[in-house]
Every structure is written in structure tokens, then in C-alpha cells.
Scaffold this motif. Structure first.
Motif, PDB file in Angstrom:
ATOM      1  N   PHE A  64      -8.724   2.996  -6.892  1.00  0.00           N
ATOM      2  CA  PHE A  64      -8.815   2.983  -8.351  1.00  0.00           C
ATOM      3  C   PHE A  64      -9.942   2.033  -8.746  1.00  0.00           C
ATOM      4  O   PHE A  64     -10.222   1.082  -8.023  1.00  0.00           O
ATOM      5  CB  PHE A  64      -7.484   2.520  -8.956  1.00  0.00           C
ATOM      6  CG  PHE A  64      -6.342   3.431  -8.606  1.00  0.00           C
ATOM      7  CD1 PHE A  64      -5.521   3.154  -7.528  1.00  0.00           C
ATOM      8  CD2 PHE A  64      -6.101   4.581  -9.343  1.00  0.00           C
ATOM      9  CE1 PHE A  64      -4.467   3.994  -7.186  1.00  0.00           C
ATOM     10  CE2 PHE A  64      -5.065   5.427  -9.014  1.00  0.00           C
ATOM     11  CZ  PHE A  64      -4.246   5.138  -7.937  1.00  0.00           C
ATOM     12  N   ARG A 110       0.836  -1.213   0.000  1.00  0.00           N
ATOM     13  CA  ARG A 110       0.000   0.000   0.000  1.00  0.00           C
ATOM     14  C   ARG A 110       0.867   1.258   0.000  1.00  0.00           C
ATOM     15  O   ARG A 110       0.547   2.234  -0.663  1.00  0.00           O
ATOM     16  CB  ARG A 110      -0.909   0.000   1.224  1.00  0.00           C
ATOM     17  CG  ARG A 110      -1.992  -1.018   1.074  1.00  0.00           C
ATOM     18  CD  ARG A 110      -3.161  -0.673   1.963  1.00  0.00           C
ATOM     19  NE  ARG A 110      -4.226  -1.605   1.731  1.00  0.00           N
ATOM     20  CZ  ARG A 110      -5.261  -1.736   2.532  1.00  0.00           C
ATOM     21  NH1 ARG A 110      -5.348  -0.985   3.615  1.00  0.00           N
ATOM     22  NH2 ARG A 110      -6.206  -2.596   2.256  1.00  0.00           N
ATOM     23  N   THR A 125      -1.118   3.320  -9.992  1.00  0.00           N
ATOM     24  CA  THR A 125      -1.505   2.039 -10.598  1.00  0.00           C
ATOM     25  C   THR A 125      -0.321   1.285 -11.200  1.00  0.00           C
ATOM     26  O   THR A 125      -0.513   0.207 -11.749  1.00  0.00           O
ATOM     27  CB  THR A 125      -2.508   2.287 -11.736  1.00  0.00           C
ATOM     28  OG1 THR A 125      -1.948   3.264 -12.600  1.00  0.00           O
ATOM     29  CG2 THR A 125      -3.846   2.759 -11.215  1.00  0.00           C
ATOM     30  N   LEU A 170       1.904  -1.159 -11.068  1.00  0.00           N
ATOM     31  CA  LEU A 170       2.276  -2.280 -10.186  1.00  0.00           C
ATOM     32  C   LEU A 170       3.701  -2.745 -10.437  1.00  0.00           C
ATOM     33  O   LEU A 170       4.316  -3.378  -9.582  1.00  0.00           O
ATOM     34  CB  LEU A 170       1.290  -3.436 -10.348  1.00  0.00           C
ATOM     35  CG  LEU A 170      -0.118  -3.192  -9.775  1.00  0.00           C
ATOM     36  CD1 LEU A 170      -0.974  -4.451  -9.936  1.00  0.00           C
ATOM     37  CD2 LEU A 170      -0.098  -2.782  -8.312  1.00  0.00           C
ATOM     38  N   LEU A 194      -5.327  -2.082  -5.129  1.00  0.00           N
ATOM     39  CA  LEU A 194      -5.615  -0.824  -5.832  1.00  0.00           C
ATOM     40  C   LEU A 194      -7.054  -0.366  -5.590  1.00  0.00           C
ATOM     41  O   LEU A 194      -7.385   0.801  -5.729  1.00  0.00           O
ATOM     42  CB  LEU A 194      -5.387  -0.992  -7.342  1.00  0.00           C
ATOM     43  CG  LEU A 194      -3.941  -1.175  -7.787  1.00  0.00           C
ATOM     44  CD1 LEU A 194      -3.887  -1.588  -9.249  1.00  0.00           C
ATOM     45  CD2 LEU A 194      -3.143   0.110  -7.584  1.00  0.00           C
ATOM     46  N   ALA A 214      -7.620  -1.438 -12.200  1.00  0.00           N
ATOM     47  CA  ALA A 214      -6.958  -2.531 -11.469  1.00  0.00           C
ATOM     48  C   ALA A 214      -6.647  -3.695 -12.410  1.00  0.00           C
ATOM     49  O   ALA A 214      -5.560  -4.282 -12.369  1.00  0.00           O
ATOM     50  CB  ALA A 214      -7.826  -2.991 -10.305  1.00  0.00           C
ATOM     51  N   ILE A 271       1.999   1.745  -3.435  1.00  0.00           N
ATOM     52  CA  ILE A 271       0.902   2.234  -4.294  1.00  0.00           C
ATOM     53  C   ILE A 271       0.686   3.731  -4.044  1.00  0.00           C
ATOM     54  O   ILE A 271       0.453   4.496  -4.979  1.00  0.00           O
ATOM     55  CB  ILE A 271      -0.395   1.422  -4.050  1.00  0.00           C
ATOM     56  CG1 ILE A 271      -0.236   0.010  -4.631  1.00  0.00           C
ATOM     57  CG2 ILE A 271      -1.612   2.120  -4.658  1.00  0.00           C
ATOM     58  CD1 ILE A 271      -1.358  -0.956  -4.300  1.00  0.00           C
TER      59      ILE A 271
END
Ligand SMILES: Cc1cc2nc3c(=O)[nH]c(=O)nc-3n(C[C@H](O)[C@H](O)[C@H](O)COP(=O)(O)OP(=O)(O)OC[C@H]3O[C@@H](n4cnc5c(N)ncnc54)[C@H](O)[C@@H]3O)c2cc1C
Length: 559
Positions: free
Chosen positions: A491, A450, A458, A460, A487, A496, A453
Motif C-alpha cells: 500500500f 503480515r 489496511t 490495522l 503495509l 499507510a 494484513i
């Protein structure tokens, strides 16, 4: 769109981010532009060996001395990016005695601590070494995480006021035959939360001075400036093994050859490498025989590698440089040293300097030298502080230990999390409750994912690089979807899914060269997990109409 800056640094690898940090710490206004993400080039595709210098102690003593000096500095300022594995130069029965003696002598001449181990001692330290070991030299090699180190430099540069712009490619240089005055940049909308310009939008960045730190691409920037930079890009393969077969960096002690090194990295071991000159740093063949060669050669040192599973392979391109008058035909003969090319002195072109060659291990020293040079040009008298000031996240180990205790996390998860996060461990690990492990192979917790993120949005793949999640044995088989779930709800569903697909595609790219025998069943398992368990082959998100889940729950449709 136009902007101005004192110094424009082109290239977001270790060299460019190191220069940006150094100059920003001296109070210079810096902008760094990188066409991909940070570490997009060679820095993200290297072996991860923090050289002790032992490797160059016979062939290139100047480089060996630089390596041991910087090896010590990086342990000091970036302890959270370095694992002090130690290293062995192993002589097998039949390898030349004279070379072993020369290596030992060379290490001593270059100030590299070197201790001779008998065969028994070497195998006691590394039990999977072959019984053919004759003796070994112990040196202070280490394993280094290039992603974290590079990002730490960029963060430090930003903390000192620099602008760091990724997904921003230099498409032309500004100026004339006499002086370079900046560059034209094309922005791409990179993934993540960083604010880039609109895709395709261009920007002129006017600068008093431009530094070309594009490594293997340096010749291309040279062409834009109308000067020749004779970079000789040389590719090397690396093969990632399923677990850590050795805990020490193992080097074969022989004059030179391919496939000589095994570097333990987190939960894996990385075999490498080759050295083959290529024309184009972005377009060269990646061949299966190169992967086979790594295993065939290195299993002579560590036989268990022949039984082990490979998880992926990847290639990088060295930014080797050789002054034109030398003209080596074999890339292994080209020096690993770095060169500062002042284009005013060399080509009568003011305002531009290139830095080429060198190693990741010596990036800080290269950055210091070029920053000294740039400061001279700009009349700035501030001196370099990068060898003394720790990089973000590495300040105080006791903070990490305290974090471990406070969260009641057991080793290795706590150790890994705190190593990855450095002094931010407390802040990050306390932000989420509960905090399960999302990536089993690399022991990455939800809090870390997290946190990444929060920084990368987004993207990854950026989360992967920051945390190592999905980089272990299963290559994301068991955790890609868990990462993507994090996400939500920030999002939406299509974002995602798109992020999951990008991450998955990136994982697959490196796996495909390693598929044979039992490896195929792992790939089959990953396929089944994602297509069947996650229904990615019949994805409800791709359907026009929503699925009426309520009808299933109510037992109205039994089909
Ligand atoms: C196979 C292999 C193994 C290695 N192993 C080790 C090792 O174990 N230890 C070690 O110390 N060293 C190692 N090295 C060497 C080391 O990786 C490199 O010397 C170092 O990473 C180079 O960093 P750099 O910043 O100069 O170049 P790069 O990391 O390539 O950075 C240059 C950047 O410039 C960007 N760029 C290019 N053109 C443009 C443009 N037009 N506009 C904007 N940006 C642009 C690129 O995208 C790239 O990110 C290895 C190298 C290879 C190839």
C-alpha cells in the motif's frame, strides 16, 4: 442491487456468527450482515470470562448449568481461544458464611466442579490476594478471546458456503404486516480487503427467513418489523491493568455487587464490572468514577491493584431481556438467560425470529436452538454439529508444538504465536524470514502481522484484533508505527499513514479515561514518540513538495 438467500442473519457478534456457522454446516444457504466489523457490538466489549457457571450457581441455576455445559464444549472445539486459568470465588473476612455455603452447594447442584481452598491454599495459588482472605472455592472458570472465537465462527461459516458481509447495515425490513421477506441493506466501504458495496449503496436481500441477532439493538430491528422487543440494555465498565496481577479468574464471593471480578488476559488483567440500565446502546455516559470504583473495590481483593497502572477502560452493553410482565427495576435482577422470540407465535408475523439475552459463554447453545427452530421452519432435517467439529485453527495441538520447534521460537513468543494461529502456525510462521517481534508487550511477530494484513488489508484495527498487537502495556506506543510500516510497499504512503492514524486514534479513545498520576507520563511518552520520533506533527507526507533528503546526505544544508 438485489440478492437472495435462504436465511438472513442480522448481527455479527458471537450469536450471529454462531448461527451462521451452525446453519451453513447444515447445508442452509446463509447470508450474515453486520453494520460494523465482526464483534463491533457487545461481543467486542466484554470481560472475556468463560463462565464455569459458578457466578450464577445461587441466583440462576438454569444459566449456571448451561454455562458449565458450554464451558466444556468450548474448551473442546475452540481450545486456541480459551485459556484454562481456573477461577476462585474468594470470601473475605466479614463476607457472609451462609452465602459461601450456598455458592458451594449451588455449584455442586449444577454439576460445576467446586473445591474449597483454605486461605493459605488460595494465597499459595494467587500470592497477591489480600491477607484478609478467609477461604475460597476453586471452579473451572477460564479466559476467552471473543475476537478470535467470533472470527473463527465466521470463517467456518464461509468455509461452508455462507456470505458474510460486514459494514452492511439493515436500514429496513422487507415484507408486510404478515410476513418479513428480507431486508434493505446499506453498504459502507469498510477498511481492509473485504469487498463491500460502495459507500451509501443499498442492496435488497430477499430471504425465506430472517434472524434478528442484534443483541442490545434487537428492539430497533423489532421497530422496523412493527413488533415490540423489550431489550433492557445495561452498561458495564471494564478496566485493563498494566500486567497480569493474577493468573486465575478472581471473583468476590458475595451476593451481588459491582466490581467483583478480575480476569487475567494474555499479559494484562481486566477488572469489572458494573450493571446500569441505559436508554441507548450506542450513546451513554462513560464516567471516570466508574473506573475509580473498579480499582477501589477490587484492591480489597488484590491490594497490588491499587499500586498498578491502568492502561485503558472500555464499556459494553448487555442485551438483557425480560418478558414485559416481570418488570424488574434493578438490572442486576434481570435474568442472564436467553430468549428465542418467534414472531409468528408471538406477534402473528411470519418469517422473523429474534434471539436476545444470554451470555458469550452460551453463544453456541443459543445458536443451536435458533438454528433448530429455523430448520423446522424451512423443513431442513440436518442436525447440529457445532459441538463436535472444532473451529478453524484449533484442530491439533501437536501441530502447534511442531511449529514451535521448527521455527526455533522461544516461549512465550512461540507459545503465543502458535496459540493465536492454531493449526495455521506452520503456514504463517514459515512465510516470512526474518521474523522479529513487532509488538513487544504482546509478543506478536512480523509474520503474524503480515498474515493479518493479508486478510484485513489496511485496517490495522482488524490486524490488532487478530493478533493483539498494540493492546498491551504501552498501548501501541512502541509498535503502531512498526505495524503501519508493514503495509508498505503493498500500500502506498498516504494509505499507510491513514491506517496508522486510525489505529492510534482507536488506542487513544480507551486511554483517555485512565490518565492520572504516572499514567500521564506514559501518555506523554507516547505523544513524544509519535510527534517527535516519527515527526507526525511535521509530517513530510503532508507537505506539498518532497523533502530533498539528498541535500542532507550531501551535507549541503546544515540548518
Ligand atoms: C460489561 C459486559 C461484560 C460481559 N462479560 C461477559 C463475560 O465475561 N462472559 C460472558 O460469557 N459474557 C459476558 N457478557 C455478555 C456477552 O458479552 C454478550 O451476551 C454477548 O457478547 C452478546 O453477543 P451478541 O452477538 O448477542 O450481541 P452483539 O455482540 O452486540 O452483536 C450484535 C451485532 O449486531 C449488529 N447490529 C446492530 N444493529 C444492526 C443493523 N441494523 N444491521 C446490521 N447489524 C446490526 C451490532 O453492530 C453488533 O455487532 C458481558 C457483557 C457486558 C456488557
Amino acid at each position: 442491487m438485489t440478492a437472495t438467500t435462504d436465511v438472513l442473519v442480522v448481527g455479527g457478534g458471537s450469536t450471529g456468527t454462531g448461527i451462521a456457522r451452525d446453519l451453513a454446516m447444515r447445508g442452509v444457504d446463509v447470508t450474515l450482515v453486520e453494520k460494523g466489523n465482526l464483534t463491533h457490538g457487545t461481543t467486542g466489549r466484554m470481560h472475556g470470562l468463560l463462565h464455569s457457571g459458578g457466578r450464577y450457581a445461587v441466583s440462576d441455576q438454569a444459566s449456571a448449568e448451561e454455562c458449565i455445559e458450554e464451558n466444556r464444549v468450548l474448551r473442546d472445539i475452540a481450545g486456541h481461544c480459551v485459556e484454562e486459568t481456573g477461577g476462585q470465588f474468594v470470601q473475605l473476612e466479614g463476607d457472609p458464611d451462609e452465602y459461601f455455603e450456598e455458592k458451594l452447594e449451588g455449584c455442586r447442584e449444577c454439576g460445576i466442579p467446586a473445591e474449597v481452598l483454605s486461605a493459605e491454599e488460595a494465597r499459595e495459588e494467587e500470592p497477591y490476594l489480600t491477607k484478609d482472605v478467609k477461604r475460597a472455592i476453586r471452579v473451572p472458570d477460564g479466559a476467552v478471546d471473543p475476537f478470535r472465537l467470533c472470527v473463527a465462527n465466521a470463517v467456518s461459516a464461509e468455509n461452508h458456503g455462507a456470505r458474510v458481509e460486514t459494514h452492511a447495515e439493515v436500514i429496513d425490513l422487507l415484507g408486510d404486516d404478515e410476513r418479513i421477506t428480507g431486508a434493505e441493506i446499506r453498504h459502507e466501504t469498510g477498511p481492509g480487503k473485504r469487498s463491500h458495496g460502495k459507500s451509501g449503496e443499498t442492496e435488497e436481500i430477499r430471504a425465506e427467513y430472517v434472524v434478528n441477532a442484534t443483541g442490545a439493538w434487537a428492539g430497533r430491528i423489532g421497530e422496523m418489523a412493527g413488533v415490540d422487543i423489550e431489550v433492557r440494555p445495561s452498561k458495564g465498565v471494564m478496566v485493563v491493568m498494566n500486567c497480569r496481577q493474577v493468573d486465575t479468574v478472581i471473583n468476590r464471593c458475595r451476593p451481588k455487587g459491582d466490581a467483583d471480578i478480575v480476569v487475567p488476559h494474555e499479559t494484562t488483567a481486566i477488572l469489572g464490572t458494573t450493571d446500569e440500565e441505559v436508554e441507548d446502546p450506542e450513546d451513554y455516559p462513560e464516567e471516570r468514577w466508574e473506573v475509580d470504583l473498579m480499582i477501589d473495590e477490587l484492591k480489597r481483593l488484590v491490594p497490588i491493584l491499587g499500586e498498578a497502572r491502568t492502561v485503558r477502560s472500555f464499556w459494553g452493553v448487555r442485551p438483557l431481556y425480560e418478558p414485559p410482565e416481570v418488570g424488574s427495576s434493578d438490572p442486576t435482577d434481570i435474568t442472564r438467560d436467553y430468549f428465542l422470540l418467534d414472531h409468528e407465535e408471538r406477534d402473528d408475523l411470519h418469517g422473523l425470529t429474534s434471539i436476545v439475552g444470554g451470555k458469550f459463554t452460551t453463544y453456541r447453545m443459543m445458536a443451536e436452538e435458533i438454528s433448530d427452530h429455523v430448520c423446522d421452519q424451512l423443513g431442513v432435517s440436518a442436525t447440529c454439529r457445532t459441538a463436535e467439529v472444532p473451529l478453524p485453527g484449533s484442530e491439533d495441538e501437536s501441530v502447534l508444538d511442531a511449529g514451535m520447534d521448527r521455527f526455533g521460537l522461544r516461549s512465550p513468543v512461540a507459545r503465543r504465536s502458535t496459540q493465536r494461529l492454531g493449526s495455521r502456525a506452520d503456514e504463517v510462521l514459515s512465510s516470512v524470514e526474518p521474523n522479529p517481534v513487532l509488538c513487544d508487550c504482546e509478543a506478536v511477530t512480523r509474520a503474524e502481522v503480515r498474515d493479518a494484513i493479508d486478510q484485513s488489508g489496511t485496517d490495522l484495527n482488524a490486524v490488532r484484533i487478530r493478533t493483539r498487537a498494540s493492546m498491551g502495556n504501552c498501548q501501541g506506543g512502541f509498535c503502531c508505527h512498526r505495524m503501519a510500516s508493514e503495509l508498505h510497499p503493498e500500500f502506498d504512503e498516504p494509505q499507510a499513514y491513514a491506517a496508522l492514524d486510525d489505529l492510534f486514534e482507536e488506542r487513544w479513545k480507551g486511554e483517555r479515561h485512565a490518565l492520572w498520576g504516572e499514567q500521564l507520563s506514559q501518555a506523554g511518552l507516547n505523544y513524544a514518540l509519535h510527534s517527535a520520533t516519527m515527526n507526525r506533527d511535521r509530517d513530510p507526507a503532508d507537505r506539498e513538495e518532497a523533502i530533498a533528503f539528498g541535500e542532507f546526505d550531501g551535507g549541503q544544508r546544515g540548518d
